[in-house]
Write a protein that holds these residues in place. Sequence first.
Motif, PDB file in Angstrom:
ATOM      1  N   PHE A 161       7.325  -8.669 -61.502  1.00  0.00           N
ATOM      2  CA  PHE A 161       7.617  -9.967 -60.883  1.00  0.00           C
ATOM      3  C   PHE A 161       6.400 -10.568 -60.183  1.00  0.00           C
ATOM      4  CE2 PHE A 161      12.170  -9.115 -61.388  1.00  0.00           C
ATOM      5  CZ  PHE A 161      12.646 -10.398 -61.627  1.00  0.00           C
ATOM      6  N   ILE A 162       5.570  -9.713 -59.587  1.00  0.00           N
ATOM      7  CA  ILE A 162       4.427 -10.242 -58.837  1.00  0.00           C
ATOM      8  C   ILE A 162       3.156 -10.296 -59.685  1.00  0.00           C
ATOM      9  CG2 ILE A 162       5.398  -9.507 -56.641  1.00  0.00           C
ATOM     10  CD1 ILE A 162       3.525  -7.133 -56.630  1.00  0.00           C
ATOM     11  N   GLY A 163       3.286  -9.974 -60.977  1.00  0.00           N
ATOM     12  CA  GLY A 163       2.153 -10.093 -61.884  1.00  0.00           C
ATOM     13  C   GLY A 163       1.064  -9.070 -61.683  1.00  0.00           C
ATOM     14  N   VAL A 164       1.459  -7.861 -61.281  1.00  0.00           N
ATOM     15  CA  VAL A 164       0.495  -6.785 -61.058  1.00  0.00           C
ATOM     16  C   VAL A 164       0.704  -5.693 -62.097  1.00  0.00           C
ATOM     17  CG1 VAL A 164      -0.224  -4.954 -59.475  1.00  0.00           C
ATOM     18  CG2 VAL A 164       0.279  -7.235 -58.583  1.00  0.00           C
ATOM     19  N   ASN A 165      -0.380  -5.239 -62.712  1.00  0.00           N
ATOM     20  CA  ASN A 165      -0.285  -4.133 -63.664  1.00  0.00           C
ATOM     21  C   ASN A 165      -0.070  -2.831 -62.890  1.00  0.00           C
ATOM     22  OD1 ASN A 165      -1.219  -1.829 -65.300  1.00  0.00           O
ATOM     23  ND2 ASN A 165      -1.794  -3.381 -66.803  1.00  0.00           N
ATOM     24  N   PRO A 166       1.080  -2.163 -63.051  1.00  0.00           N
ATOM     25  CA  PRO A 166       1.368  -0.977 -62.240  1.00  0.00           C
ATOM     26  C   PRO A 166       0.408   0.177 -62.503  1.00  0.00           C
ATOM     27  CG  PRO A 166       2.984  -1.209 -63.994  1.00  0.00           C
ATOM     28  CD  PRO A 166       2.181  -2.471 -63.978  1.00  0.00           C
ATOM     29  N   GLU A 167      -0.017   0.327 -63.762  1.00  0.00           N
ATOM     30  CA  GLU A 167      -0.954   1.402 -64.104  1.00  0.00           C
ATOM     31  C   GLU A 167      -2.281   1.184 -63.383  1.00  0.00           C
ATOM     32  OE1 GLU A 167      -0.999   4.986 -66.059  1.00  0.00           O
ATOM     33  OE2 GLU A 167       0.513   3.491 -66.593  1.00  0.00           O
ATOM     34  N   GLN A 168      -2.783  -0.037 -63.427  1.00  0.00           N
ATOM     35  CA  GLN A 168      -4.044  -0.366 -62.769  1.00  0.00           C
ATOM     36  C   GLN A 168      -3.903  -0.263 -61.256  1.00  0.00           C
ATOM     37  OE1 GLN A 168      -5.646  -4.197 -63.831  1.00  0.00           O
ATOM     38  NE2 GLN A 168      -7.220  -4.133 -62.262  1.00  0.00           N
ATOM     39  N   SER A 169      -2.785  -0.731 -60.733  1.00  0.00           N
ATOM     40  CA  SER A 169      -2.558  -0.697 -59.291  1.00  0.00           C
ATOM     41  C   SER A 169      -2.546   0.741 -58.773  1.00  0.00           C
ATOM     42  CB  SER A 169      -1.225  -1.379 -58.958  1.00  0.00           C
ATOM     43  OG  SER A 169      -0.991  -1.381 -57.569  1.00  0.00           O
ATOM     44  N   LEU A 170      -1.865   1.626 -59.506  1.00  0.00           N
ATOM     45  CA  LEU A 170      -1.798   3.024 -59.090  1.00  0.00           C
ATOM     46  C   LEU A 170      -3.160   3.695 -59.234  1.00  0.00           C
ATOM     47  CD1 LEU A 170      -0.134   5.374 -58.082  1.00  0.00           C
ATOM     48  CD2 LEU A 170       0.564   5.840 -60.443  1.00  0.00           C
ATOM     49  N   SER A 171      -3.895   3.333 -60.268  1.00  0.00           N
ATOM     50  CA  SER A 171      -5.239   3.887 -60.457  1.00  0.00           C
ATOM     51  C   SER A 171      -6.146   3.490 -59.301  1.00  0.00           C
ATOM     52  CB  SER A 171      -5.815   3.390 -61.786  1.00  0.00           C
ATOM     53  OG  SER A 171      -7.129   3.883 -61.976  1.00  0.00           O
ATOM     54  N   GLU A 172      -6.065   2.225 -58.890  1.00  0.00           N
ATOM     55  CA  GLU A 172      -6.883   1.745 -57.768  1.00  0.00           C
ATOM     56  C   GLU A 172      -6.457   2.421 -56.468  1.00  0.00           C
ATOM     57  OE1 GLU A 172      -6.591  -2.498 -57.798  1.00  0.00           O
ATOM     58  OE2 GLU A 172      -7.752  -2.709 -59.648  1.00  0.00           O
ATOM     59  N   ALA A 173      -5.157   2.697 -56.343  1.00  0.00           N
ATOM     60  CA  ALA A 173      -4.671   3.397 -55.149  1.00  0.00           C
ATOM     61  C   ALA A 173      -5.244   4.811 -55.086  1.00  0.00           C
ATOM     62  CB  ALA A 173      -3.142   3.442 -55.148  1.00  0.00           C
ATOM     63  N   CYS A 174      -5.380   5.454 -56.261  1.00  0.00           N
ATOM     64  CA  CYS A 174      -5.972   6.792 -56.319  1.00  0.00           C
ATOM     65  C   CYS A 174      -7.423   6.748 -55.846  1.00  0.00           C
ATOM     66  CB  CYS A 174      -5.908   7.342 -57.739  1.00  0.00           C
ATOM     67  SG  CYS A 174      -4.260   7.823 -58.288  1.00  0.00           S
ATOM     68  N   GLU A 175      -8.161   5.744 -56.334  1.00  0.00           N
ATOM     69  CA  GLU A 175      -9.561   5.604 -55.944  1.00  0.00           C
ATOM     70  C   GLU A 175      -9.685   5.347 -54.441  1.00  0.00           C
ATOM     71  OE1 GLU A 175     -12.298   6.103 -57.840  1.00  0.00           O
ATOM     72  OE2 GLU A 175     -10.824   6.802 -59.297  1.00  0.00           O
ATOM     73  N   LYS A 176      -8.785   4.513 -53.905  1.00  0.00           N
ATOM     74  CA  LYS A 176      -8.811   4.215 -52.473  1.00  0.00           C
ATOM     75  C   LYS A 176      -8.507   5.469 -51.652  1.00  0.00           C
ATOM     76  CE  LYS A 176      -5.461   1.727 -50.699  1.00  0.00           C
ATOM     77  NZ  LYS A 176      -4.617   0.548 -50.359  1.00  0.00           N
ATOM     78  N   PHE A 177      -7.549   6.256 -52.123  1.00  0.00           N
ATOM     79  CA  PHE A 177      -7.187   7.490 -51.414  1.00  0.00           C
ATOM     80  C   PHE A 177      -8.368   8.452 -51.382  1.00  0.00           C
ATOM     81  CE2 PHE A 177      -5.786  11.879 -51.349  1.00  0.00           C
ATOM     82  CZ  PHE A 177      -4.921  11.900 -50.267  1.00  0.00           C
ATOM     83  N   ILE A 178      -9.036   8.606 -52.528  1.00  0.00           N
ATOM     84  CA  ILE A 178     -10.167   9.525 -52.600  1.00  0.00           C
ATOM     85  C   ILE A 178     -11.285   9.083 -51.655  1.00  0.00           C
ATOM     86  CG2 ILE A 178     -12.010  10.404 -54.098  1.00  0.00           C
ATOM     87  CD1 ILE A 178      -9.959  10.252 -56.416  1.00  0.00           C
ATOM     88  N   ALA A 179     -11.542   7.782 -51.626  1.00  0.00           N
ATOM     89  CA  ALA A 179     -12.600   7.255 -50.758  1.00  0.00           C
ATOM     90  C   ALA A 179     -12.273   7.491 -49.289  1.00  0.00           C
ATOM     91  CB  ALA A 179     -12.795   5.764 -51.027  1.00  0.00           C
ATOM     92  N   ARG A 180     -11.021   7.251 -48.909  1.00  0.00           N
ATOM     93  CA  ARG A 180     -10.626   7.452 -47.510  1.00  0.00           C
ATOM     94  C   ARG A 180     -10.581   8.933 -47.161  1.00  0.00           C
ATOM     95  NH1 ARG A 180      -5.889   2.871 -46.584  1.00  0.00           N
ATOM     96  NH2 ARG A 180      -7.316   1.069 -46.583  1.00  0.00           N
ATOM     97  N   PHE A 181     -10.145   9.751 -48.121  1.00  0.00           N
ATOM     98  CA  PHE A 181     -10.109  11.192 -47.877  1.00  0.00           C
ATOM     99  C   PHE A 181     -11.516  11.709 -47.611  1.00  0.00           C
ATOM    100  CE2 PHE A 181     -10.201  15.643 -49.001  1.00  0.00           C
ATOM    101  CZ  PHE A 181      -9.023  16.134 -48.448  1.00  0.00           C
ATOM    102  N   ALA A 182     -12.489  11.168 -48.345  1.00  0.00           N
ATOM    103  CA  ALA A 182     -13.882  11.579 -48.144  1.00  0.00           C
ATOM    104  C   ALA A 182     -14.331  11.263 -46.720  1.00  0.00           C
ATOM    105  CB  ALA A 182     -14.784  10.879 -49.160  1.00  0.00           C
ATOM    106  N   LYS A 183     -13.897  10.098 -46.191  1.00  0.00           N
ATOM    107  CA  LYS A 183     -14.247   9.721 -44.826  1.00  0.00           C
ATOM    108  C   LYS A 183     -13.563  10.637 -43.818  1.00  0.00           C
ATOM    109  CE  LYS A 183     -14.953   4.856 -46.025  1.00  0.00           C
ATOM    110  NZ  LYS A 183     -14.439   3.475 -45.898  1.00  0.00           N
ATOM    111  N   VAL A 184     -12.314  10.999 -44.084  1.00  0.00           N
ATOM    112  CA  VAL A 184     -11.592  11.923 -43.202  1.00  0.00           C
ATOM    113  C   VAL A 184     -12.303  13.271 -43.168  1.00  0.00           C
ATOM    114  CG1 VAL A 184      -9.459  13.268 -42.943  1.00  0.00           C
ATOM    115  CG2 VAL A 184      -9.338  10.826 -43.474  1.00  0.00           C
ATOM    116  N   GLU A 185     -12.700  13.734 -44.350  1.00  0.00           N
ATOM    117  CA  GLU A 185     -13.404  15.019 -44.427  1.00  0.00           C
ATOM    118  C   GLU A 185     -14.723  14.960 -43.666  1.00  0.00           C
ATOM    119  OE1 GLU A 185     -13.687  18.323 -47.902  1.00  0.00           O
ATOM    120  OE2 GLU A 185     -14.427  16.326 -48.423  1.00  0.00           O
ATOM    121  N   GLN A 186     -15.406  13.816 -43.778  1.00  0.00           N
ATOM    122  CA  GLN A 186     -16.665  13.627 -43.066  1.00  0.00           C
ATOM    123  C   GLN A 186     -16.457  13.644 -41.552  1.00  0.00           C
ATOM    124  OE1 GLN A 186     -18.632   9.925 -44.006  1.00  0.00           O
ATOM    125  NE2 GLN A 186     -19.925  10.012 -42.180  1.00  0.00           N
TER     126      GLN A 186
END
Length: 264
Positions: free
Chosen positions: A211-236
Motif C-alpha cells: 500500500f505504501i509503495g515500498v519493496n519489502p525485500e529491499q526494506s528488510l535488506s536495508e534494515a539488516c544493513e542498518k542493524f549491522i552498522a548500529r551493532f558495530a557502534k554498540v560494540e565500539q
Amino acid sequence: MDFQRKETYDIDDLLQIMKLLRAPGGCPWDREQTHKSIRNCLIEETYEAVEAIDGDDPVLLQEELGDVLLQVVFHAELEEEAGRFAFADVVDGIAKKMVQRHPHVFGTVVVNGTEDVLTNWDAIKKKTKDQKTQTEVLQSISKALPALMRSQKVQQKAAKVGFDWPDVSGALDKVAEETTELREAIQDGAQESCTEELGDLLFSVVNVSRFIGVNPEQSLSEACEKFIARFAKVEQLAKERGMDMASAGIDALDKLWNEAKIMK
C-alpha cells in the motif's frame, strides 16, 4: 580441442566453450554437473547481479550479467544433451513471448500508459497459460521465490479482482490483529500455532508495504544493513568503556544502542 582464441568473443563462442567443457576430455567438474547440482549457482549469480545494480556499479554488473548468462547457457546445454531443447529454443521462446505480450508495439493495440500495458500483459499471460480462474493465477506464482517477494505478488494478483483493503488503514489494522494472535499463540506455547500466526503477521506486513509503495525485500535488506552498522557502534562503545557485551545485560546494551542511534 578445436577452439580459436579471439580478442573478442560472441554468444556463439560462449556456446562452443560450454560444449567443449562438457565434452569428453573437457573439464571434469563441468562434466559432472546436473540441473540440481548447479541450481544454487543460478540463484547466487542472480543475487550478485542484483548487488551490482544496488551498488550502481556498471563494471561489476557487466561481469555478473555474464555469470548469469553462463548459467543459462549451462542449463540449456544440459537439455540439448538430453535431446529436449537447445539454447536457440530458449531464445526463440522468449522472443516470441515478448512479441506476443507487447501487442501495442508489435501489433495494433493502443495503450494509454503503463497500467494498460500491465493489464494487457496479465490478460495475455492468463490466456496463453489457459488459466481460467484467479486462483490458478495465484497458484502459478513460483514457490521458489523469496517468501516476501512471493507474498507481494500473491497480494497484487488477488487485488486485481478486488480482494483488497480500500486503503492502508485496513492493512495496518490487520497487522495489529495478527500481532495479538501471535502473542496468544506464544502464551499457549503451541509451536505449530506460533509458526502459523507468525506467517500471518509477516504476510500482513507485506500487505502494508504494498500500500505504501515500498519493496519489502529491499526494506528488510536495508534494515539488516542498518542493524549491522548500529551493532558495530554498540560494540565500539562497549569496548571503549571496558564492557563485556556477553555479560553486560540487555538494559545496558539497550542504552548503548540508543546512543549509537544518534551517533554520526
